[in-house]
Scaffold this active site. Structure first.
Site, PDB file in Angstrom:
ATOM      1  N   SER A  30       0.805  -1.221   0.000  1.00 31.55           N
ATOM      2  CA  SER A  30       0.000   0.000   0.000  1.00 31.55           C
ATOM      3  C   SER A  30       0.836   1.267   0.000  1.00 31.55           C
ATOM      4  CB  SER A  30      -0.932   0.003   1.211  1.00 31.55           C
ATOM      5  OG  SER A  30      -0.204  -0.152   2.410  1.00 31.55           O
ATOM      6  N   GLY A  67      -2.124  -4.083   0.776  1.00 35.98           N
ATOM      7  CA  GLY A  67      -2.321  -5.308   1.549  1.00 35.98           C
ATOM      8  C   GLY A  67      -1.427  -6.460   1.166  1.00 35.98           C
ATOM      9  N   ASN A  96       3.460  -5.690   5.690  1.00 33.26           N
ATOM     10  CA  ASN A  96       2.253  -6.447   6.054  1.00 33.26           C
ATOM     11  C   ASN A  96       2.593  -7.785   6.690  1.00 33.26           C
ATOM     12  OD1 ASN A  96       0.131  -4.620   5.217  1.00 33.26           O
ATOM     13  ND2 ASN A  96       0.791  -5.021   3.124  1.00 33.26           N
ATOM     14  N   ASP A 177      -4.633   7.092   9.866  1.00 38.36           N
ATOM     15  CA  ASP A 177      -4.537   5.718  10.364  1.00 38.36           C
ATOM     16  C   ASP A 177      -3.183   5.409  10.995  1.00 38.36           C
ATOM     17  OD1 ASP A 177      -2.848   5.500   8.172  1.00 38.36           O
ATOM     18  OD2 ASP A 177      -4.156   4.154   7.045  1.00 38.36           O
TER      19      ASP A 177
END
Length: 201
Positions: A30, A67, A96, A177
């Site tokens: 991402s 992801g 990830n 985030d």
């Protein structure tokens, strides 16, 4: 016959120019997919612009998927290499894996396989190192970070030690985030990669 030769010469010249220009393939997650942003303002798009500004006629292919893990990248890589035939591969994977608590040894094995496959088709590889937030524990975060330096040493790879240097944990550089770089961080990400990548081009 002469017309055929002229046409053939032009085709050969164009092919040679394309071969010299080459392709930079970015395989990432991402962060390189510019999650939460327009991809046209992400660091990979900025890389393409900087190459043009500095007189490089290289094509940049962004094969990053939000992801994605090192296992996902490894599974996708053969088709990407066959399709784009890159001269340079930038690997930006592992974040990830770490966030999911996957074994660092498996991450290292997956990245090593990606390096070997890329080199098998004549591509140079640049490895972008990652680090995890401290809340994952000193033992795991240390083992995770060590993957990149160990792999770079074993494979003699150009390494960006910490791709998010000056971005991760810095006020205003991350989205709400806390995981993805903000718009203002994209030039810094490129600046983190450029000194390692440019000498290879």
């Amino acid at each position: 016959m002469r017309t055929w030769w002229v046409g053939g010469a032009v085709a050969l010249m164009l092919w040679a120019q394309g071969a010299m220009a080459g392709t930079v393939l970015v395989v990432g997650d991402s962060i390189s997919a510019a999650f939460g942003l327009d991809t046209r303002v992400g660091w990979v798009a900025l890389l393409e612009k900087r190459l043009a500004d500095e007189g490089f006629d290289h094509r940049v292919v962004n094969a990053s998927i939000s992801g994605d893990t090192s296992a996902g990248g490894l599974a996708r890589l053969p088709a990407l290499l066959a399709q784009h035939r890159p001269q340079w591969v930038i690997l930006e994977l592992g974040g990830n894996d770490g966030l999911r608590g996957q074994p660092p040894a498996q991450l290292q094995q997956n990245l090593a396989s990606m390096v070997d496959q890329s080199r098998a088709v004549g591509a140079e590889v640049v490895l972008l190192g990652m680090q995890l937030p401290p809340n994952y524990g000193a033992r795991y975060t240390g083992a995770f970070a060590q993957v990149f330096s160990t792999l770079a040493e074993e494979k003699k790879l150009p390494l960006v030690p910490f791709f998010l240097d000056g971005v991760g944990g810095v006020d205003g550089m991350m989205q709400a985030d806390g995981l993805h770089p903000a718009l203002g961080a994209q030039p810094r990400l490129l600046d983190n990669v450029w000194p390692t990548l440019k000498p290879l081009l």
